[in-house]
Design a protein around this motif. Structure first.
Motif, mmCIF file in Angstrom:
data_model
loop_
_atom_site.group_PDB
_atom_site.id
_atom_site.type_symbol
_atom_site.label_atom_id
_atom_site.label_comp_id
_atom_site.label_asym_id
_atom_site.label_seq_id
_atom_site.Cartn_x
_atom_site.Cartn_y
_atom_site.Cartn_z
ATOM 1 N N SER A 173 17.339 -16.933 -12.644
ATOM 2 C CA SER A 173 16.734 -15.828 -13.414
ATOM 3 C C SER A 173 15.740 -15.054 -12.562
ATOM 4 O O SER A 173 15.659 -13.823 -12.636
ATOM 5 C CB SER A 173 16.035 -16.371 -14.669
ATOM 6 O OG SER A 173 16.980 -16.927 -15.556
ATOM 7 N N ALA A 174 14.976 -15.775 -11.734
ATOM 8 C CA ALA A 174 13.937 -15.126 -10.929
ATOM 9 C C ALA A 174 14.522 -14.285 -9.792
ATOM 10 O O ALA A 174 13.982 -13.225 -9.453
ATOM 11 C CB ALA A 174 12.992 -16.185 -10.367
ATOM 12 N N LEU A 175 15.616 -14.747 -9.187
ATOM 13 C CA LEU A 175 16.146 -14.077 -7.994
ATOM 14 C C LEU A 175 17.258 -13.065 -8.290
ATOM 15 O O LEU A 175 17.710 -12.371 -7.375
ATOM 16 C CB LEU A 175 16.678 -15.111 -6.994
ATOM 17 C CG LEU A 175 15.648 -16.057 -6.367
ATOM 18 C CD1 LEU A 175 16.308 -16.968 -5.360
ATOM 19 C CD2 LEU A 175 14.525 -15.282 -5.702
ATOM 20 N N ALA A 176 17.718 -13.018 -9.534
ATOM 21 C CA ALA A 176 18.790 -12.072 -9.870
ATOM 22 C C ALA A 176 18.345 -10.643 -9.561
ATOM 23 O O ALA A 176 17.195 -10.269 -9.782
ATOM 24 C CB ALA A 176 19.156 -12.203 -11.348
ATOM 25 N N GLY A 177 19.275 -9.858 -8.995
ATOM 26 C CA GLY A 177 18.972 -8.463 -8.679
ATOM 27 C C GLY A 177 18.274 -8.252 -7.356
ATOM 28 O O GLY A 177 17.892 -7.132 -7.022
ATOM 29 N N GLN A 178 18.103 -9.346 -6.563
ATOM 30 C CA GLN A 178 17.424 -9.221 -5.274
ATOM 31 C C GLN A 178 18.375 -9.396 -4.086
ATOM 32 O O GLN A 178 17.951 -9.650 -2.968
ATOM 33 C CB GLN A 178 16.291 -10.258 -5.174
ATOM 34 C CG GLN A 178 15.193 -10.035 -6.202
ATOM 35 C CD GLN A 178 14.069 -11.062 -6.068
ATOM 36 O OE1 GLN A 178 13.862 -11.630 -5.007
ATOM 37 N NE2 GLN A 178 13.360 -11.286 -7.165
#
Length: 420
Positions: free
Chosen positions: A228-233
């Motif tokens: 969830s924290a790293l999604a989109g990075q």
């Protein structure tokens, strides 16, 4: 060089699998004739360059687990080792705790597989996708219908690049019909975000953890803390599969997984499927019979039947959509449908033992097993029948939609009951 890690959990998990997990750790429960995690190990062993398979969990390394590991090492000619956590560390905590063991020898990448999934494990396709476009995290995804997607981790992807733009574990409203299969391919760099979570947990002190795990810095939840924290990075990507996939959370889902694997044997292990032979039992559909089982020629078996070691099946028995475990006896003319018959149990002659299947909707190609709850409005929901270890069912009775705990000797019929 590649490695694989299988997350097998521990005795505090698998509670929905009771009473079957009383006798054997859930990862060793036989599905389609072999222990659940043997399917994972077989798939990993077929990947070129696989050097080692590690099992991580917090089970005590007891005799059944040790014996299984020794047999797996001999059969697959690969090191298969068990690393025991000092406490339940979540889906990512064990990976970080044993990072030195995982990275020893300098693997190019390592697979991470949850033990409680049934799949055709497209690991080679995942490896090809990773080598084409290396990134720290590659997730295996499949599609689900809108309602059932809420029970899983949901993935929003960029359809062109397959980057994971957004990840939500069990959302309260519809997010995406792409769900997380619990099968991953990580690069060595994937352990850096786990280290960041660990250090943050240390700074925050004792974590409030709603999932029932022991709070502490070592507890890392891959899904919530990392994905969830790293999604989109630009770090997490998804590889979609249209192959077989199901979770194995309950006894009913183990029966469904057995059906999927037996169907898969047509391609992967045709030698495991029973053939109709003159003077042998009548086989309908996909059936597994252990070589030591004694099956009467007038018995009718299948589809989706798995018969374990040392089982005795008497004359005129009808067996369908069922798993019969080690040492059980089905006496003459019993009828067993949608049932798991426990180790060493006996079903008396002319008895009928029947459950109700909770299969995915056959008219929806994206449907999966529903997360079963045993009760609704205080009533036991119809489900498959489970006979625990060494249960004795008398002759000429009906056991319907019931769960019988181990070492019970019944004297009459039961319907829709848990027999303690």
């Amino acid at each position: 060089m590649l490695k694989a890690v299988i997350l097998i959990g521990g005795p505090q998990k698998g509670t929905r699998f009771r009473p079957l997990s009383f006798e054997v750790p859930k990862p060793l429960f036989p599905v389609a004739g072999v222990p659940m995690i043997q399917h994972h190990i077989e798939a990993c062993a077929q990947v070129p360059g696989m050097q080692e398979i590690l099992l991580i969990g917090f089970y005590q390394p007891d005799e059944p687990l040790t014996r299984f590991l020794e047999a797996a090492q001999q059969e697959f000619n690969l090191p298969v080792r068990y690393l025991q956590e000092f406490a339940p560390l979540g889906t990512g905590g064990g990976l970080y705790h044993f990072r030195d063991q995982i990275l020893a020898g300098g693997p190019e990448a390592f697979f991470v597989l949850n033990a409680d999934v049934c799949s055709d494990f497209p690991l080679s396709a995942m490896l090809d996708a990773y080598r084409h476009q290396p990134h720290p995290f590659l997730l295996l995804g499949t599609t689900a219908n809108r309602t059932q997607s809420l029970n899983y981790g949901c993935i929003v992807e960029n359809p062109q690049t397959h980057e994971v733009l957004h990840y939500v574990e069990k959302p309260s409203t519809f997010v995406s019909d792409i769900i997380n299969c619990g099968i991953y391919l990580f690069s060595p760099e994937a352990l850096k975000p786990l280290r960041d979570v660990f250090q943050r947990n240390q700074q925050d002190g004792q974590l409030e953890d709603s999932s029932g795990l022991w709070p502490g810095a070592g507890t890392i939840r891959l899904e919530q803390d990392v994905f969830s924290a790293l999604a989109g990075q630009g770090q997490i990507y998804v590889h979609l599969t249209d192959g077989i996939w199901s979770q194995i959370k309950s006894a009913g889902s183990a029966l469904y997984a057995s059906r999927l694997y037996l169907g898969q044997y047509q391609l992967t292990h045709p030698e495991r499927l029973a053939k109709h032979t003159p003077g042998g039992p009548r086989i309908r559909g996909n059936v597994y019979i252990h070589p030591t089982a004694k099956v009467a020629p007038s018995a009718v078996l299948g589809p989706n039947v798995s018969i374990g070691e040392g089982v005795t099946v008497g004359e005129g028995v009808r067996l369908r959509e069922s798993i019969v475990l080690h040492g059980a006896t089905l006496q003459e003319h019993t009828c067993v449908l949608h049932t798991i018959v426990g180790w060493g149990s006996t079903v008396g002659r002319w008895a009928r033992v029947e459950g109700t299947p909770n299969d995915p909707n056959p008219n929806d190609p994206r449907a999966h097993m529903d997360s079963e709850s045993l009760f609704k409005d205080g009533k036991l929901l119809p489900a498959i029948t489970i006979l625990g270890c060494r249960v004795r069912i008398p002759a000429e009775v009906l056991i319907l939609n019931s769960i019988v705990l181990p070492h019970k000797e019944l004297s009459r019929s039961f319907t829709n009951q848990i027999i303690l």
